[in-house]
Design an enzyme around this catalytic site. Structure first.
Site, PDB file in Angstrom:
ATOM      1  N   ASP A  37      -0.739  29.489  32.702  1.00  0.00           N
ATOM      2  CA  ASP A  37      -0.077  28.785  31.592  1.00  0.00           C
ATOM      3  C   ASP A  37       0.499  29.791  30.606  1.00  0.00           C
ATOM      4  OD1 ASP A  37      -0.469  25.550  30.766  1.00  0.00           O
ATOM      5  OD2 ASP A  37       0.258  26.868  29.158  1.00  0.00           O
ATOM      6  N   ASP A  63       4.545  32.747  32.695  1.00  0.00           N
ATOM      7  CA  ASP A  63       5.704  31.962  32.266  1.00  0.00           C
ATOM      8  C   ASP A  63       6.493  31.624  33.526  1.00  0.00           C
ATOM      9  OD1 ASP A  63       8.090  30.980  31.330  1.00  0.00           O
ATOM     10  OD2 ASP A  63       8.448  32.588  29.889  1.00  0.00           O
ATOM     11  N   VAL A  64       6.561  30.336  33.872  1.00  0.00           N
ATOM     12  CA  VAL A  64       7.192  29.955  35.140  1.00  0.00           C
ATOM     13  C   VAL A  64       8.704  30.202  35.151  1.00  0.00           C
ATOM     14  CG1 VAL A  64       5.407  28.232  35.699  1.00  0.00           C
ATOM     15  CG2 VAL A  64       7.517  27.501  34.529  1.00  0.00           C
ATOM     16  N   ASN A  90       3.497  22.647  38.422  1.00  0.00           N
ATOM     17  CA  ASN A  90       3.344  21.492  37.552  1.00  0.00           C
ATOM     18  C   ASN A  90       3.879  21.701  36.141  1.00  0.00           C
ATOM     19  OD1 ASN A  90       1.713  19.007  36.504  1.00  0.00           O
ATOM     20  ND2 ASN A  90       0.963  20.750  35.307  1.00  0.00           N
ATOM     21  N   TYR A 156      16.180  15.932  31.601  1.00  0.00           N
ATOM     22  CA  TYR A 156      14.857  15.841  32.231  1.00  0.00           C
ATOM     23  C   TYR A 156      14.979  15.241  33.625  1.00  0.00           C
ATOM     24  CZ  TYR A 156       9.832  14.691  32.611  1.00  0.00           C
ATOM     25  OH  TYR A 156       8.516  14.594  33.022  1.00  0.00           O
ATOM     26  N   LYS A 160      14.076  16.587  37.495  1.00  0.00           N
ATOM     27  CA  LYS A 160      13.053  15.909  38.292  1.00  0.00           C
ATOM     28  C   LYS A 160      13.637  15.370  39.603  1.00  0.00           C
ATOM     29  CE  LYS A 160       9.650  16.801  35.488  1.00  0.00           C
ATOM     30  NZ  LYS A 160       8.629  17.770  35.914  1.00  0.00           N
TER      31      LYS A 160
HETATM   32  N1  LIG Z   1       2.888  13.025  30.675  1.00  0.00           N
HETATM   33  C1  LIG Z   1       3.696  12.233  31.342  1.00  0.00           C
HETATM   34  O1  LIG Z   1       3.868  11.052  30.995  1.00  0.00           O
HETATM   35  C2  LIG Z   1       4.405  12.764  32.557  1.00  0.00           C
HETATM   36  C3  LIG Z   1       4.998  11.831  33.443  1.00  0.00           C
HETATM   37  C4  LIG Z   1       5.641  12.296  34.574  1.00  0.00           C
HETATM   38  C5  LIG Z   1       5.693  13.653  34.847  1.00  0.00           C
HETATM   39  N2  LIG Z   1       5.114  14.535  33.962  1.00  0.00           N
HETATM   40  C6  LIG Z   1       5.196  15.964  34.306  1.00  0.00           C
HETATM   41  O2  LIG Z   1       3.884  16.493  34.356  1.00  0.00           O
HETATM   42  C7  LIG Z   1       3.937  17.905  34.198  1.00  0.00           C
HETATM   43  C8  LIG Z   1       2.858  18.332  33.226  1.00  0.00           C
HETATM   44  O3  LIG Z   1       3.157  17.834  31.930  1.00  0.00           O
HETATM   45  P1  LIG Z   1       2.085  17.159  30.984  1.00  0.00           P
HETATM   46  O4  LIG Z   1       2.531  15.766  30.750  1.00  0.00           O
HETATM   47  O5  LIG Z   1       0.728  17.429  31.474  1.00  0.00           O
HETATM   48  O6  LIG Z   1       2.378  17.946  29.599  1.00  0.00           O
HETATM   49  P2  LIG Z   1       1.493  18.964  28.739  1.00  0.00           P
HETATM   50  O7  LIG Z   1       2.418  19.449  27.664  1.00  0.00           O
HETATM   51  O8  LIG Z   1       0.207  18.359  28.344  1.00  0.00           O
HETATM   52  O9  LIG Z   1       1.217  20.145  29.773  1.00  0.00           O
HETATM   53  C9  LIG Z   1       2.259  20.989  30.223  1.00  0.00           C
HETATM   54  C10 LIG Z   1       1.706  22.398  30.382  1.00  0.00           C
HETATM   55  O10 LIG Z   1       2.774  23.248  30.836  1.00  0.00           O
HETATM   56  C11 LIG Z   1       2.700  24.464  30.109  1.00  0.00           C
HETATM   57  N3  LIG Z   1       4.014  25.139  30.090  1.00  0.00           N
HETATM   58  C12 LIG Z   1       5.139  24.760  29.430  1.00  0.00           C
HETATM   59  N4  LIG Z   1       6.112  25.660  29.635  1.00  0.00           N
HETATM   60  C13 LIG Z   1       5.597  26.621  30.457  1.00  0.00           C
HETATM   61  C14 LIG Z   1       6.118  27.799  31.022  1.00  0.00           C
HETATM   62  N5  LIG Z   1       7.379  28.218  30.772  1.00  0.00           N
HETATM   63  N6  LIG Z   1       5.325  28.538  31.827  1.00  0.00           N
HETATM   64  C15 LIG Z   1       4.034  28.164  32.071  1.00  0.00           C
HETATM   65  N7  LIG Z   1       3.484  27.062  31.542  1.00  0.00           N
HETATM   66  C16 LIG Z   1       4.262  26.293  30.741  1.00  0.00           C
HETATM   67  C17 LIG Z   1       2.236  24.043  28.719  1.00  0.00           C
HETATM   68  O11 LIG Z   1       1.701  25.129  27.961  1.00  0.00           O
HETATM   69  C18 LIG Z   1       1.217  22.978  29.049  1.00  0.00           C
HETATM   70  O12 LIG Z   1      -0.079  23.539  29.210  1.00  0.00           O
HETATM   71  C19 LIG Z   1       5.359  18.220  33.737  1.00  0.00           C
HETATM   72  O13 LIG Z   1       6.101  18.724  34.844  1.00  0.00           O
HETATM   73  C20 LIG Z   1       5.897  16.866  33.322  1.00  0.00           C
HETATM   74  O14 LIG Z   1       7.297  16.795  33.412  1.00  0.00           O
HETATM   75  C21 LIG Z   1       4.479  14.121  32.849  1.00  0.00           C
END
Ligand SMILES: NC(=O)c1ccc[n+]([C@@H]2O[C@H](COP(=O)([O-])OP(=O)(O)OC[C@H]3O[C@@H](n4cnc5c(N)ncnc54)[C@H](O)[C@@H]3O)[C@@H](O)[C@H]2O)c1
Length: 293
Positions: A37, A63-64, A90, A156, A160
């Protein structure tokens, strides 16, 4: 991948939300977990949380958006646990707005994290999984926004949809190498994504929304009232065991996806009935267009 115990999972965005939910679920199955992360404080807290649950876990800053950063994290993972079997690409952030209202650098940021971050994950880890010969699996987090488009969500959704498309192709490339691919498409999940801008780095210049960086109230409320991350993690464990390509967590959205495909199929029917098209000689589908799984 049926047998998870003792194998190693690498999870980007593992310090929060869905990533952490998957980490806990796979940790409970006896896997070694590496959380990768960008957010140091959250990463330390997540590692401590999983350790307190007797899960074998290590955290690595990554950092991805940087292939080099992911490669370094991958090497650290191999140094720590020997092999990697499961990679959850993710990490993700949200960006959107009205036409003309999405800052250029937000387009870059969302594409770099959500799309290219997944590309780098697959490119860096495929040779490492192949090298040990035990097979493996990728879980690429897309979203229902990879199946359905909505006004204001274009940046977004574009990333996706791309994750879905890329993963469908990769699944065909990787199956002969004994590496499975799952595309995770959740609806609203209770995470911190409404404040994703906390991780917009200086590489993208000053954040024009710094003073008001959280998602609009309705979006935030829907996310906060969303599904528990533990349920998403549990569903992903099932899907990896079954080698499912598409992984849904919100079956109530089926009618919306169905309606979209019906509109698409109706457009094919209309083209078949078109006097312009039906007057042409018959065509064949070229052999290099493969059937999806
Ligand atoms: N929460 C929802 O409703 C939802 C629905 C569908 C899909 N998603 C997807 O789920 C995935 C996770 O998101 P989430 O909802 O858990 O959000 P979140 O913000 O709780 O977690 C995302 C994590 O990604 C990390 N991150 C962000 N940029 C980064 C980078 N450049 N390098 C490394 N790490 C990085 C953040 O620090 C965080 O820990 C995402 O791809 C999001 O698009 C979320």
């Amino acid at each position: 991948m049926q047998d998870l115990r003792g194998k190693t999972a690498f999870i980007t965005g593992g310090a929060s939300g869905i990533g952490l939910g998957m980490a806990e679920a796979f940790g409970r199955e006896g896997m070694n977990i590496v959380l990768a992360d960008i957010e140091a404080g959250a990463l330390d807290a997540a590692v401590a949380d999983l350790k307190s649950k007797q899960i074998q876990v290590a955290g690595v800053r990554a950092d991805v958006t940087s292939r080099d950063s992911l490669r370094a994290a991958a090497l650290e993972t191999v140094a720590r646990f020997g092999k990697v079997h499961l990679v959850c690409n993710n990490a993700g952030i949200g960006a959107g707005g009205q036409i003309g209202g999405v800052p250029e650098r937000d387009w870059d940021w969302v594409i770099d994290v959500n799309l290219k971050g997944v590309v780098y994950g697959v490119e860096v880890f495929t040779p490492l999984i192949e090298s040990h010969g035990e097979g493996g699996h990728f879980v690429n987090t897309a979203s229902l926004a990879g199946m359905l488009s909505g006004p204001g969500m274009e940046p977004y959704s574009a990333t996706k949809f791309a994750v879905v498309a890329m993963s469908e192709g990769w699944a065909m490339q990787l199956a002969p190498k004994n590496i499975g691919v799952s595309i995770l498409c959740p609806g609203f999940v209770s995470t911190h994504i409404y404040d994703g801008r906390r991780n917009r780095t200086e590489a993208y210049g000053p954040d024009p929304f710094a003073a008001n960086r959280e998602m609009a109230t309705v979006g935030k409320a829907a996310i906060q009232a969303g599904m528990a991350t533990s349920a998403v993690g549990g569903r992903v464990v099932e899907a990896v065991r079954d080698n499912d390509l598409y992984v849904f967590t919100h079956p109530e959205y089926r009618p919306l996806v169905e309606a979209r495909f019906e509109r698409i199929l109706a457009a094919f029917d209309k083209s078949a009935q078109s006097p312009v098209i039906s007057a042409l000689p018959p065509r064949e589908i070229p052999g290099f267009i493969s059937e999806p799984q």
